[in-house]
Design a protein around this motif. Structure first.
Motif, short mmCIF file in Angstrom:
data_model
loop_
_atom_site.label_atom_id
_atom_site.label_comp_id
_atom_site.label_asym_id
_atom_site.label_seq_id
_atom_site.Cartn_x
_atom_site.Cartn_y
_atom_site.Cartn_z
N GLU A 48 0.83 -1.21 0.00
CA GLU A 48 0.00 0.00 0.00
C GLU A 48 0.86 1.26 0.00
O GLU A 48 0.59 2.20 -0.74
CB GLU A 48 -0.91 -0.02 1.22
N VAL A 49 1.90 1.28 0.84
CA VAL A 49 2.73 2.49 0.96
C VAL A 49 3.95 2.44 0.03
O VAL A 49 4.72 3.38 -0.02
CB VAL A 49 3.17 2.74 2.42
N GLN A 50 4.11 1.31 -0.65
CA GLN A 50 5.21 1.10 -1.61
C GLN A 50 6.58 1.27 -0.96
O GLN A 50 7.44 1.98 -1.46
CB GLN A 50 5.05 2.03 -2.81
N SER A 51 6.76 0.59 0.17
CA SER A 51 8.04 0.64 0.87
C SER A 51 8.78 -0.68 0.71
O SER A 51 8.18 -1.75 0.78
CB SER A 51 7.83 0.92 2.36
N ALA A 52 10.07 -0.58 0.51
CA ALA A 52 10.92 -1.76 0.38
C ALA A 52 11.81 -1.94 1.60
O ALA A 52 12.67 -2.81 1.62
CB ALA A 52 11.79 -1.63 -0.87
N TYR A 53 11.60 -1.12 2.63
CA TYR A 53 12.47 -1.13 3.81
C TYR A 53 11.64 -1.45 5.04
O TYR A 53 10.70 -0.74 5.37
CB TYR A 53 13.18 0.22 3.95
N TRP A 54 12.00 -2.54 5.69
CA TRP A 54 11.23 -3.08 6.80
C TRP A 54 12.11 -3.19 8.04
O TRP A 54 13.23 -3.66 7.96
CB TRP A 54 10.73 -4.48 6.49
N MET A 55 11.55 -2.84 9.18
CA MET A 55 12.22 -2.99 10.47
C MET A 55 11.36 -3.90 11.32
O MET A 55 10.25 -3.53 11.71
CB MET A 55 12.38 -1.64 11.14
N PHE A 56 11.83 -5.13 11.56
CA PHE A 56 11.11 -6.09 12.39
C PHE A 56 11.70 -6.05 13.78
O PHE A 56 12.83 -6.51 14.00
CB PHE A 56 11.26 -7.51 11.84
N ASP A 57 10.95 -5.52 14.74
CA ASP A 57 11.38 -5.50 16.14
C ASP A 57 10.85 -6.78 16.78
O ASP A 57 9.66 -6.89 17.09
CB ASP A 57 10.86 -4.27 16.86
N LEU A 58 11.74 -7.74 16.95
CA LEU A 58 11.36 -9.07 17.43
C LEU A 58 11.71 -9.29 18.89
O LEU A 58 11.56 -10.39 19.40
CB LEU A 58 12.07 -10.13 16.57
N ARG A 59 12.16 -8.24 19.57
CA ARG A 59 12.63 -8.40 20.94
C ARG A 59 11.54 -8.91 21.87
O ARG A 59 11.81 -9.77 22.71
CB ARG A 59 13.21 -7.09 21.46
#
Length: 140
Positions: A48-59
């Motif tokens: 939807e936002v056309q982003s290719a950069y993801w930050m997964f906070d898995l802590r």
């Protein structure tokens, strides 16, 4: 900024336009169905936002079952590669224990060379993870 709370606050999705980063923050450990649905919803938001950069906070999510781990690697990331054209970058923010699990159980080199268009990094610090994402964008 686009924000979504999912599963009674177990997952918080935020897209920061200023950084062009989609943040996926697990606040509590989800069950398997919630985990898979949460990642699918993050893919929909990324498209939807056309982003290719993801930050997964898995802590706070912690280590998942071997079945869910296999689903992530064998189904979710290949689906991302199929549905999002061009490269996608995934910074995974983890605890020291989770980092050790990934290093010994999956392999950091395996993740770094994971896919043709999905690039994965594993980090112990949010600053390092964001810096990696921003450098990835600058290098494109």
């Amino acid at each position: 900024m686009v924000e979504r709370e999912i599963f009674e606050s177990k997952l918080h999705l935020t897209y920061r336009r200023d950084l062009d980063i989609l943040f996926l923050r697990w606040l509590l450990c989800p069950d398997s169905a919630q985990l898979r649905d949460g990642y699918r919803q993050s893919l929909e938001l990324a498209k939807e936002v056309q982003s290719a950069y993801w930050m997964f906070d898995l802590r706070s999510r912690g280590i998942i079952s071997p079945e869910d781990e296999a689903w992530m690697l064998e189904q979710f990331f290949p689906q991302v590669e199929e549905e999002i054209s061009g490269q996608s970058f995934f910074a995974n923010l983890v605890t020291p224990t989770h980092y050790t699990h990934i290093r010994e159980g999956i392999g950091l080199e395996y993740l770094e060379n994971f896919g043709t268009s999905a690039k994965l990094g594993v980090f112990l610090s949010e600053q390092e993870a964001i810096a990696w994402l921003l450098k990835s964008r600058a290098d494109r």
